[in-house]
Design a protein around this motif. Structure first.
Motif, PDB file in Angstrom:
ATOM      1  N   GLY A  11       0.811  -1.212   0.000  1.00 26.21           N
ATOM      2  CA  GLY A  11       0.000   0.000   0.000  1.00 26.21           C
ATOM      3  C   GLY A  11       0.842   1.259   0.000  1.00 26.21           C
ATOM      4  N   LEU A  12       1.954   1.242   0.737  1.00 28.39           N
ATOM      5  CA  LEU A  12       2.859   2.390   0.728  1.00 28.39           C
ATOM      6  C   LEU A  12       3.442   2.618  -0.666  1.00 28.39           C
ATOM      7  N   LYS A  16       2.131   1.695  -3.537  1.00 24.24           N
ATOM      8  CA  LYS A  16       1.053   2.163  -4.411  1.00 24.24           C
ATOM      9  C   LYS A  16       0.773   3.650  -4.195  1.00 24.24           C
ATOM     10  N   ALA A  17       0.722   4.078  -2.941  1.00 26.63           N
ATOM     11  CA  ALA A  17       0.467   5.486  -2.634  1.00 26.63           C
ATOM     12  C   ALA A  17       1.605   6.379  -3.131  1.00 26.63           C
ATOM     13  N   ALA A  18       2.845   5.924  -2.973  1.00 26.96           N
ATOM     14  CA  ALA A  18       3.985   6.692  -3.434  1.00 26.96           C
ATOM     15  C   ALA A  18       3.983   6.833  -4.947  1.00 26.96           C
ATOM     16  N   LYS A  29       1.360   6.681  -6.909  1.00 21.85           N
ATOM     17  CA  LYS A  29       0.235   7.558  -7.264  1.00 21.85           C
ATOM     18  C   LYS A  29       0.625   9.015  -7.049  1.00 21.85           C
ATOM     19  N   GLN A  30       1.295   9.296  -5.933  1.00 24.40           N
ATOM     20  CA  GLN A  30       1.727  10.662  -5.626  1.00 24.40           C
ATOM     21  C   GLN A  30       2.718  11.157  -6.684  1.00 24.40           C
TER      22      GLN A  30
END
Length: 55
Positions: free
Chosen positions: A44-45, A47-49, A51-52
């Motif tokens: 999840g980290l 994926k979030a990175a 996306k950012q």
């Protein structure tokens, strides 16, 4: 621990502790739900990175 590396990369060092009876019982299961949960958190980290970085 989060360490900034070259080329916009980071290294994330994590540690998991399995203390207490409930944790000991989970550690005996296969697949290990604690290990799988930890990996899901790391995924999840990432994926979030990503996306950012695309924004």
């Amino acid at each position: 621990m989060i360490e900034q590396l070259a080329a916009g990369r980071v290294r994330l060092l994590t540690q998991e502790s399995q203390i207490g009876q409930p944790a000991a019982e989970l550690a005996q299961q296969s697949p290990n739900p604690m290990l799988n949960g930890h990996q899901a958190w790391l995924d999840g980290l990432v994926k979030a990175a990503r996306k950012q970085n695309n924004n």
